[in-house]
Design a protein around this motif. Structure first.
Motif, PDB file in Angstrom:
ATOM      1  N   HIS A 121       3.900   1.428  -1.104  1.00 49.64           N
ATOM      2  CA  HIS A 121       4.554   1.461  -2.422  1.00 49.64           C
ATOM      3  C   HIS A 121       3.593   1.984  -3.488  1.00 49.64           C
ATOM      4  O   HIS A 121       4.006   2.663  -4.434  1.00 49.64           O
ATOM      5  N   GLU A 122       2.318   1.694  -3.341  1.00 50.30           N
ATOM      6  CA  GLU A 122       1.298   2.233  -4.246  1.00 50.30           C
ATOM      7  C   GLU A 122       1.311   3.758  -4.204  1.00 50.30           C
ATOM      8  O   GLU A 122       1.207   4.417  -5.243  1.00 50.30           O
ATOM      9  N   GLU A 123       1.464   4.314  -3.019  1.00 52.24           N
ATOM     10  CA  GLU A 123       1.524   5.774  -2.890  1.00 52.24           C
ATOM     11  C   GLU A 123       2.706   6.338  -3.674  1.00 52.24           C
ATOM     12  O   GLU A 123       2.579   7.355  -4.354  1.00 52.24           O
ATOM     13  N   ALA A 178       0.327   1.009  -9.251  1.00 49.02           N
ATOM     14  CA  ALA A 178       1.469   0.085  -9.295  1.00 49.02           C
ATOM     15  C   ALA A 178       1.133  -1.186 -10.071  1.00 49.02           C
ATOM     16  O   ALA A 178       1.968  -1.705 -10.809  1.00 49.02           O
ATOM     17  N   THR A 179      -0.086  -1.653  -9.938  1.00 53.44           N
ATOM     18  CA  THR A 179      -0.515  -2.858 -10.669  1.00 53.44           C
ATOM     19  C   THR A 179      -0.643  -2.561 -12.156  1.00 53.44           C
ATOM     20  O   THR A 179      -0.210  -3.352 -12.990  1.00 53.44           O
ATOM     21  N   VAL A 212       0.850  -1.205   0.000  1.00 55.38           N
ATOM     22  CA  VAL A 212       0.000   0.000   0.000  1.00 55.38           C
ATOM     23  C   VAL A 212       0.881   1.250   0.000  1.00 55.38           C
ATOM     24  O   VAL A 212       0.634   2.202  -0.759  1.00 55.38           O
ATOM     25  N   LEU A 242      -5.359   0.466  -9.007  1.00 54.83           N
ATOM     26  CA  LEU A 242      -4.059   0.614  -8.355  1.00 54.83           C
ATOM     27  C   LEU A 242      -2.984   0.897  -9.401  1.00 54.83           C
ATOM     28  O   LEU A 242      -2.751   0.098 -10.308  1.00 54.83           O
ATOM     29  N   THR A 294       1.704  -8.215  -6.087  1.00 57.37           N
ATOM     30  CA  THR A 294       1.090  -6.909  -6.301  1.00 57.37           C
ATOM     31  C   THR A 294      -0.302  -6.907  -5.686  1.00 57.37           C
ATOM     32  O   THR A 294      -0.956  -7.952  -5.611  1.00 57.37           O
ATOM     33  N   SER A 301      -7.253  -2.258 -13.154  1.00 52.86           N
ATOM     34  CA  SER A 301      -7.088  -2.042 -11.716  1.00 52.86           C
ATOM     35  C   SER A 301      -7.115  -0.550 -11.401  1.00 52.86           C
ATOM     36  O   SER A 301      -6.674   0.275 -12.201  1.00 52.86           O
ATOM     37  N   ARG A 338       1.884   6.210  -7.325  1.00 51.17           N
ATOM     38  CA  ARG A 338       0.931   7.272  -7.674  1.00 51.17           C
ATOM     39  C   ARG A 338       1.640   8.613  -7.847  1.00 51.17           C
ATOM     40  O   ARG A 338       1.403   9.328  -8.819  1.00 51.17           O
TER      41      ARG A 338
END
Length: 148
Positions: A18-20, A112-113, A16, A110, A80, A108, A23
């Motif tokens: 890493h998603e930030e 990163a995905t 999560v 997300l 992921t 997705s 983004r």
């Protein structure tokens, strides 16, 4: 990180965070609390980019043998976050199929995905080297985010 990490709650937290980073790197706004709640309500799971049940030749992906594949398969770089509906659609698909098929990575919410899908299509494959590189990214991020 060669131990099994997908069932560890810390793994979900790292992904999560890493998603930030993904983004912000993509010029997107940070995830709002309401958006995070919506994703949790929809069901966020962890998907293996290279599937647990192999559907391709090992040599073409840079793996020497089954043991090496299984070791790499459980690394952070092969995991992921995905919505539950996407995880269901992604079962037993190659990374390239996950990248190009409807209702999988490209759909997705997300970043990163979606980036994995774009990279898989651009390179025409997701292999051992990609797992290694993706494993290092969150490690570097964690060391910067939570210095020793």
């Amino acid at each position: 990180m060669s131990f099994v990490v997908e069932s560890n709650e810390g793994t979900r937290h790292i992904l999560v965070e890493h998603e930030e980073v993904a983004r912000l790197g993509a010029g997107s706004a940070p995830m709002l609390l309401a958006e995070l709640r919506g994703l949790r309500a929809a069901g966020i799971t962890i998907d293996y980019v290279l599937p647990e049940e192999r559907t391709f030749a090992l040599k073409g992906r840079g793996f020497a043998d089954r043991d090496e594949y299984e070791e790499q398969n459980h690394r952070l770089g092969n995991l992921t976050l995905v919505e539950e509906r996407i995880n269901s659609a992604a079962q037993k698909k190659t990374p390239e199929q996950k990248a190009s098929a409807d209702d999988v990575y490209k759909d997705s919410k997300l970043v990163a995905t979606r980036q994995i899908g774009v990279a898989s299509q651009a390179n025409n494959k997701f292999d051992r080297d990609a797992v290694e590189a993706r494993t290092q990214e969150p490690i570097d991020f964690c060391l910067k985010r939570w210095p020793p």
